[in-house]
Design an enzyme around this catalytic site. Structure first.
Site, PDB file in Angstrom:
ATOM      1  N   CYS A  48     -16.409 -21.060 -13.800  1.00  0.00           N
ATOM      2  CA  CYS A  48     -14.430 -21.143 -14.503  1.00  0.00           C
ATOM      3  C   CYS A  48     -13.705 -19.923 -13.557  1.00  0.00           C
ATOM      4  O   CYS A  48     -12.717 -20.498 -12.915  1.00  0.00           O
ATOM      5  CB  CYS A  48     -14.439 -20.656 -15.631  1.00  0.00           C
ATOM      6  SG  CYS A  48     -15.829 -22.285 -17.044  1.00  0.00           S
ATOM      7  N   THR A  49     -14.183 -18.440 -13.134  1.00  0.00           N
ATOM      8  CA  THR A  49     -13.864 -18.073 -12.417  1.00  0.00           C
ATOM      9  C   THR A  49     -13.341 -18.209 -11.538  1.00  0.00           C
ATOM     10  O   THR A  49     -12.324 -17.881 -10.746  1.00  0.00           O
ATOM     11  CB  THR A  49     -15.147 -16.545 -12.374  1.00  0.00           C
ATOM     12  OG1 THR A  49     -15.058 -16.207 -13.397  1.00  0.00           O
ATOM     13  CG2 THR A  49     -14.347 -15.781 -11.696  1.00  0.00           C
TER      14      THR A  49
END
Length: 159
Positions: A48-49
């Site tokens: 996600c990052t």
């Protein structure tokens, strides 16, 4: 689950943008469309990052097309503001803390082995000024990121 050609489900939710403001999709369409809604399972996780940082790295291309990018997750707006700050994200993150948007878009997934339930599948929707979904991509594998060039091309088609 809405698909390309469908009306985008409207919603109002907290927006983490350094402060916490209200975001309403229908209210933003006139001034910010096309709008990219990039759903992700959770802040501070590896993929996600990477995804949100990749959207940040490509933000100039979306800006050139007068498009807006928003990340969407179940995280609280306060956690999302910290996530934005730690990753130098310049675009807003929408908090779907109560899972209403995830339900409207039909993109719920669980991580049973982690005891995490009701988060967003990694997915991207492009919404034009008329509120129509002109591009949709949904992955059942949370480890797979979207094809960013494909998302940019979809935005360019409606910009």
């Amino acid at each position: 689950m809405p698909a390309t050609g469908d009306a985008a489900p409207d919603f109002t939710a907290p927006l983490a943008n350094g402060d916490v403001d209200e975001f309403s999709l229908s209210a933003k369409l006139d001034e910010e469309a096309p709008i990219v809604l990039a759903f992700f399972p959770g802040a501070f996780t590896g993929v996600c990052t990477e995804e949100m940082c990749t959207f940040q790295d490509r933000l100039a291309a979306f800006d050139d097309l007068d498009a807006s990018v928003y990340g969407v997750s179940r995280d609280s707006p306060f956690a999302l503001n910290e996530f934005r700050a730690q990753n130098d994200l310049e675009f807003g993150l929408i908090s779907d803390f109560n899972k209403e948007i995830i339900d409207e878009y039909g993109i719920e997934m669980d991580f049973d082995d982690l005891g995490v339930y009701g988060v967003a599948k990694r997915s991207v929707f492009v919404v034009d000024a008329d509120g129509e979904i002109t591009y949709s991509w949904v992955s059942d594998d949370p480890g797979v990121e979207p094809e960013y060039a494909e998302v940019e091309a979809a935005v360019e088609d409606v910009a």
